[in-house]
Design a protein around this motif. Structure first.
Motif, PDB file in Angstrom:
ATOM      1  N   PRO A   1       6.442  16.814   5.517  1.00  0.00           N
ATOM      2  CA  PRO A   1       6.707  15.520   4.858  1.00  0.00           C
ATOM      3  C   PRO A   1       6.188  14.315   5.649  1.00  0.00           C
ATOM      4  O   PRO A   1       5.558  13.426   5.082  1.00  0.00           O
ATOM      5  CB  PRO A   1       8.228  15.491   4.744  1.00  0.00           C
ATOM      6  N   CYS A   2       6.423  14.283   6.977  1.00  0.00           N
ATOM      7  CA  CYS A   2       6.003  13.094   7.730  1.00  0.00           C
ATOM      8  C   CYS A   2       4.489  12.907   7.657  1.00  0.00           C
ATOM      9  O   CYS A   2       3.997  11.793   7.521  1.00  0.00           O
ATOM     10  CB  CYS A   2       6.486  13.171   9.186  1.00  0.00           C
ATOM     11  N   ASP A   3       3.760  14.006   7.732  1.00  0.00           N
ATOM     12  CA  ASP A   3       2.305  13.909   7.678  1.00  0.00           C
ATOM     13  C   ASP A   3       1.797  13.545   6.282  1.00  0.00           C
ATOM     14  O   ASP A   3       0.759  12.899   6.145  1.00  0.00           O
ATOM     15  CB  ASP A   3       1.662  15.215   8.154  1.00  0.00           C
ATOM     16  N   ILE A   4       2.531  13.967   5.246  1.00  0.00           N
ATOM     17  CA  ILE A   4       2.154  13.516   3.889  1.00  0.00           C
ATOM     18  C   ILE A   4       2.357  12.005   3.804  1.00  0.00           C
ATOM     19  O   ILE A   4       1.514  11.282   3.277  1.00  0.00           O
ATOM     20  CB  ILE A   4       2.968  14.250   2.792  1.00  0.00           C
ATOM     21  N   HIS A   5       3.454  11.519   4.376  1.00  0.00           N
ATOM     22  CA  HIS A   5       3.667  10.061   4.428  1.00  0.00           C
ATOM     23  C   HIS A   5       2.517   9.391   5.177  1.00  0.00           C
ATOM     24  O   HIS A   5       2.089   8.303   4.809  1.00  0.00           O
ATOM     25  CB  HIS A   5       4.997   9.743   5.110  1.00  0.00           C
ATOM     26  N   GLY A   6       2.031  10.049   6.218  1.00  0.00           N
ATOM     27  CA  GLY A   6       0.891   9.514   6.980  1.00  0.00           C
ATOM     28  C   GLY A   6      -0.323   9.346   6.085  1.00  0.00           C
ATOM     29  O   GLY A   6      -1.000   8.309   6.124  1.00  0.00           O
ATOM     30  N   LEU A   7      -0.580  10.346   5.259  1.00  0.00           N
ATOM     31  CA  LEU A   7      -1.728  10.245   4.341  1.00  0.00           C
ATOM     32  C   LEU A   7      -1.508   9.127   3.319  1.00  0.00           C
ATOM     33  O   LEU A   7      -2.444   8.405   2.973  1.00  0.00           O
ATOM     34  CB  LEU A   7      -1.955  11.579   3.621  1.00  0.00           C
ATOM     35  N   LEU A   8      -0.254   8.978   2.851  1.00  0.00           N
ATOM     36  CA  LEU A   8       0.030   7.918   1.869  1.00  0.00           C
ATOM     37  C   LEU A   8      -0.225   6.542   2.480  1.00  0.00           C
ATOM     38  O   LEU A   8      -0.662   5.611   1.792  1.00  0.00           O
ATOM     39  CB  LEU A   8       1.474   8.033   1.358  1.00  0.00           C
ATOM     40  N   ILE A   9       0.030   6.427   3.793  1.00  0.00           N
ATOM     41  CA  ILE A   9      -0.242   5.158   4.481  1.00  0.00           C
ATOM     42  C   ILE A   9      -1.763   4.937   4.572  1.00  0.00           C
ATOM     43  O   ILE A   9      -2.261   3.849   4.303  1.00  0.00           O
ATOM     44  CB  ILE A   9       0.449   5.141   5.862  1.00  0.00           C
ATOM     45  N   LEU A  10      -2.485   5.994   4.915  1.00  0.00           N
ATOM     46  CA  LEU A  10      -3.948   5.871   4.969  1.00  0.00           C
ATOM     47  C   LEU A  10      -4.510   5.521   3.586  1.00  0.00           C
ATOM     48  O   LEU A  10      -5.482   4.760   3.481  1.00  0.00           O
ATOM     49  CB  LEU A  10      -4.585   7.163   5.487  1.00  0.00           C
ATOM     50  N   ASP A  11      -3.887   6.061   2.521  1.00  0.00           N
ATOM     51  CA  ASP A  11      -4.333   5.733   1.156  1.00  0.00           C
ATOM     52  C   ASP A  11      -4.282   4.227   0.921  1.00  0.00           C
ATOM     53  O   ASP A  11      -5.183   3.655   0.320  1.00  0.00           O
ATOM     54  CB  ASP A  11      -3.431   6.418   0.112  1.00  0.00           C
ATOM     55  N   LYS A  12      -3.204   3.602   1.381  1.00  0.00           N
ATOM     56  CA  LYS A  12      -3.064   2.158   1.185  1.00  0.00           C
ATOM     57  C   LYS A  12      -4.222   1.424   1.848  1.00  0.00           C
ATOM     58  O   LYS A  12      -4.744   0.443   1.352  1.00  0.00           O
ATOM     59  CB  LYS A  12      -1.746   1.660   1.781  1.00  0.00           C
ATOM     60  N   LEU A  13      -4.598   1.906   3.034  1.00  0.00           N
ATOM     61  CA  LEU A  13      -5.631   1.212   3.804  1.00  0.00           C
ATOM     62  C   LEU A  13      -7.042   1.500   3.307  1.00  0.00           C
ATOM     63  O   LEU A  13      -7.893   0.626   3.316  1.00  0.00           O
ATOM     64  CB  LEU A  13      -5.512   1.605   5.282  1.00  0.00           C
ATOM     65  N   PHE A  14      -7.262   2.724   2.870  1.00  0.00           N
ATOM     66  CA  PHE A  14      -8.637   3.111   2.522  1.00  0.00           C
ATOM     67  C   PHE A  14      -8.917   3.122   1.022  1.00  0.00           C
ATOM     68  O   PHE A  14     -10.043   3.316   0.601  1.00  0.00           O
ATOM     69  CB  PHE A  14      -8.945   4.506   3.091  1.00  0.00           C
ATOM     70  N   MET A  15      -7.872   2.982   0.193  1.00  0.00           N
ATOM     71  CA  MET A  15      -8.107   3.116  -1.243  1.00  0.00           C
ATOM     72  C   MET A  15      -7.778   1.847  -2.027  1.00  0.00           C
ATOM     73  O   MET A  15      -8.065   1.783  -3.215  1.00  0.00           O
ATOM     74  CB  MET A  15      -7.307   4.301  -1.803  1.00  0.00           C
ATOM     75  N   GLN A  16      -7.191   0.845  -1.372  1.00  0.00           N
ATOM     76  CA  GLN A  16      -6.779  -0.330  -2.153  1.00  0.00           C
ATOM     77  C   GLN A  16      -7.729  -1.514  -2.000  1.00  0.00           C
ATOM     78  O   GLN A  16      -8.711  -1.617  -2.714  1.00  0.00           O
ATOM     79  CB  GLN A  16      -5.342  -0.706  -1.801  1.00  0.00           C
ATOM     80  N   ASP A  17      -7.468  -2.384  -1.037  1.00  0.00           N
ATOM     81  CA  ASP A  17      -8.250  -3.628  -0.920  1.00  0.00           C
ATOM     82  C   ASP A  17      -9.716  -3.387  -0.575  1.00  0.00           C
ATOM     83  O   ASP A  17     -10.595  -4.089  -1.058  1.00  0.00           O
ATOM     84  CB  ASP A  17      -7.620  -4.547   0.138  1.00  0.00           C
ATOM     85  N   HIS A  18      -9.950  -2.441   0.302  1.00  0.00           N
ATOM     86  CA  HIS A  18     -11.330  -2.169   0.712  1.00  0.00           C
ATOM     87  C   HIS A  18     -11.613  -0.681   0.537  1.00  0.00           C
ATOM     88  O   HIS A  18     -11.533   0.083   1.489  1.00  0.00           O
ATOM     89  CB  HIS A  18     -11.540  -2.578   2.179  1.00  0.00           C
ATOM     90  N   PRO A  19     -11.915  -0.282  -0.695  1.00  0.00           N
ATOM     91  CA  PRO A  19     -12.081   1.152  -0.956  1.00  0.00           C
ATOM     92  C   PRO A  19     -13.185   1.760  -0.076  1.00  0.00           C
ATOM     93  O   PRO A  19     -14.270   1.190   0.032  1.00  0.00           O
ATOM     94  CB  PRO A  19     -12.481   1.205  -2.435  1.00  0.00           C
ATOM     95  N   ASP A  20     -12.846   2.869   0.520  1.00  0.00           N
ATOM     96  CA  ASP A  20     -13.789   3.536   1.417  1.00  0.00           C
ATOM     97  C   ASP A  20     -14.238   4.832   0.733  1.00  0.00           C
ATOM     98  O   ASP A  20     -13.470   5.783   0.633  1.00  0.00           O
ATOM     99  CB  ASP A  20     -13.053   3.837   2.739  1.00  0.00           C
ATOM    100  N   PRO A  21     -15.470   4.851   0.231  1.00  0.00           N
ATOM    101  CA  PRO A  21     -15.906   6.016  -0.561  1.00  0.00           C
ATOM    102  C   PRO A  21     -15.815   7.337   0.197  1.00  0.00           C
ATOM    103  O   PRO A  21     -15.556   8.372  -0.407  1.00  0.00           O
ATOM    104  CB  PRO A  21     -17.360   5.687  -0.907  1.00  0.00           C
ATOM    105  N   TYR A  22     -16.012   7.295   1.508  1.00  0.00           N
ATOM    106  CA  TYR A  22     -15.981   8.540   2.279  1.00  0.00           C
ATOM    107  C   TYR A  22     -14.566   9.097   2.359  1.00  0.00           C
ATOM    108  O   TYR A  22     -14.361  10.296   2.373  1.00  0.00           O
ATOM    109  CB  TYR A  22     -16.550   8.316   3.689  1.00  0.00           C
TER     110      TYR A  22
END
Lengths: 260, 357
Positions: B92-113
């Protein structure tokens, strides 16, 4: 031989010639590279060497003799840029381990006694930068093929070589290794420039610092951490001195002052 | 969300079956280290590990990879890291980690990679048990209700399987005969007891609620300087943190091959070069400033923007930093508690070195 091609010279001072050998080891890629640039002088690779004006001089080895000193001054005078390759050229290497003048004098006397050495007098070993201006540094023991090709390519294209300034630990974590310091092993990873890919820690061997001192190394903390782990200060000093040449001289001077 | 049941012995056959057309990545033991790796031998999967050395972010964005290659004919993107994958055994904690990365890489500045790799990766979570370094209960990341396709809760003889997405449901449909559609009353009872027991097993506790305020109020405390003096600047904390996302790109031209490539690799804001700009000017030349940035980001700035800390309580920094700079010792210092840590006992100047023999 085109006039537009970059004129290059590869030179060796006092060292094991391992860096020049690494260049030769680029093998099939070397042929392409040597078509792109004009190699004027490279004693290890060819005999018809022209000691004339150069765009780039790649210099291996430390300055350990009078003739080394003369060569490096001569090379500097006729080259556009000078690149120190390998840790001997960058920091002095193992032969610069005697950084204190009195230690050096003692060592000299043990080897040569009172005899006068006429042809090629030995000097206290120093990195190239102690004698002439160095434009770029390519550390390693020996240098890494890929990093060498990347550096030369950048210079050939007229841009500045780029290095990521990081310690070995960064690459060590990329390799998914447990920290050896946490296992109480005397590892110099935090003090050492990255570039080797953390080969030794990946084989469960501590970093000995062969890529040369990391610019922002925190010697004070590492030193005390190792004391905290019950290492003897002489052992720590020996390890730190082995490959760092003159790189940590300031730190050792502080430590020496503190002891007296 | 549908909950079904799977007998334990059927898990590996199920994983084998669903990974015929996808790479399966899961925790394995390699030379005494637990790491996420591409699975070839399914019996090697470590079902009981507490944490992996590097977090699962490496499966989405590798430590270093090529973004594109340039030749005389043009340039070619390289998405070879983003092949279809299944990431199994993620806690669970690591899934939360990915959800945090999603916010950073998928919202304001989408990172295609990142996006490409994330979309191609199915998340198969697995429940876990805390050790003395886990503090996910404090960050409220010990349970997970989103961000997975399937989630397996270990109930001794069987798994309760939460189906979190239609992609997860499709996986079940590949082998529906493996699953029991309805957990029994006993299963539900076991699950309830398990949760209670697990939640009371967290030994490391941190009060995160007060952190943003304390970070502001103690911005100039001397302990930051102490930590800065001890920090080896190794960057390991950033490498092992599931939410650290800094990276660098470097262009490599190879005249010998007449090509060029752009490489991207994990970087750390704790390294001096990170905050260096033109002419060698550096905004954070002092190590203490860099550490403070790292912690301000996780325990204050991120909360202001996203409403929660950018720490998931995985405990990796506690186990990694050789000089004891970690979320636990920093939060204790912020709370004004005594901290037994190397950075706290490191002598100030060379002349203060009492440990010399």
């Amino acid at each position: 031989m085109s006039k537009n091609k970059l004129r290059i010279g590869v030179y060796g001072l006092t060292g094991c010639a391992g860096d020049q050998l690494t260049i030769l080891n680029c093998e099939d890629r070397l042929l392409k590279l040597f078509e792109t640039v004009d190699v004027r002088s490279f004693l290890m690779a060819k005999s018809d060497n022209l000691e004339e004006e150069l765009d780039i001089a790649l210099v291996e080895g430390s300055v350990s003799t009078r003739s080394d000193e003369e060569s490096v001054i001569n090379i500097r005078q006729r080259t556009g840029s000078l690149v120190a390759i390998g840790i001997c050229a960058c920091f002095g290497g193992i032969q610069a381990v005697f950084t204190e003048p009195e230690e050096w004098a003692k060592q000299y006397e043990q080897v040569y006694g009172n005899r006068s050495v006429s042809s090629n007098a030995a000097l206290q070993s120093r990195p190239v930068k102690a004698f002439v201006k160095v434009d770029y540094y390519l550390p390693g023991c020996p240098i890494h093929k890929e990093q060498f090709l990347a550096l030369l390519s950048r210079l050939a294209l007229g841009s500045t070589p780029e290095f990521h300034r990081a310690p070995v630990c960064l690459e060590c974590k990329w390799q998914e290794n447990d920290c050896l310091l946490n296992k109480n092993v005397l590892c110099l990873g935090p003090l050492t420039t990255a570039g080797c890919g953390a080969i030794c820690p990946t084989c469960n061997l501590p970093c000995v610092g062969c890529w040369g001192p990391f610019e922002e190394a925190n010697c004070w903390s590492e030193w005390n951490l190792l004391l905290d782990k019950d290492y003897d200060r002489n052992i720590i000093m020996q390890k730190m001195k082995s490959f760092s040449g003159t790189g940590f001289i300031q730190f050792f001077n502080t430590m020496k002052k503190e002891r007296t | 969300m549908k909950v079904i049941k799977l007998e334990k012995k059927k898990l590996i056959p199920f994983l084998q079956f669903i990974s015929q057309e996808r790479e399966l990545w899961a925790p394995v033991k390699k030379n005494d280290r637990i790491i996420y790796d591409l699975i070839e031998d399914f019996t090697c999967i470590d079902m009981n590990t507490t944490r992996t050395l590097l977090p699962p972010k490496k499966v989405i964005i590798p430590q270093q990879f090529n973004m594109f290659r340039v030749t005389g004919l043009g340039y070619e993107s390289d998405y070879s890291h983003a092949v279809k994958k299944i990431l199994f055994g993620i806690h669970p904690c690591d899934i939360h980690g990915l959800l945090i990365l999603d916010k950073l890489f998928m919202q304001d500045h989408p990172d295609p990679y990142y996006i490409e790799a994330r979309r191609n990766t199915l998340i198969l979570g697995l429940s876990c048990w805390p050790d003395e370094h886990c503090f996910a209960r404090s960050t409220n990341t010990h349970i997970i209700r989103e961000g997975f396709d399937l989630f397996f809760t270990d109930l001794e003889h069987s798994y309760l399987v939460w189906v979190g997405s239609s992609a997860g449901d499709d996986l079940i449909k590949l082998k529906p005969e493996f699953f029991e559609q309805k957990p029994t009353d006993q299963d539900i009872q076991d699950f309830t007891y398990m949760q209670i027991e697990r939640d009371t097993s967290y030994k490391t506790k941190i009060n995160f609620i007060s952190m943003p305020d304390l970070m502001e109020l103690k911005y100039n405390e001397t302990f930051w300087e102490k930590m800065g003096r001890a920090c080896l600047g190794c960057g390991s904390c950033s490498m092992v943190c599931p939410t650290c996302n800094c990276y660098n790109v470097i262009d490599r031209h190879l005249i010998s091959e007449e090509t060029g490539e752009r490489r991207r690799y994990w970087d750390s804001c704790t390294l001096c070069e990170y905050s260096e700009v033109a002419e060698g000017v550096n905004f954070r030349k002092n190590c203490a400033d860099r550490l403070r940035l790292w912690y301000t980001h996780k325990m204050q700035a991120f909360i202001s923007k996203y409403g929660k800390a950018s720490c998931v309580g995985c405990g990796r920094c506690l186990l990694t930093c050789p000089v004891d700079i970690n979320v636990l010792t920093v939060s204790k210092s912020l709370q004004g508690k005594d901290v037994y840590a190397y950075w706290n006992r490191l002598p100030r100047e060379a002349s203060d070195d009492k440990s010399s023999k």
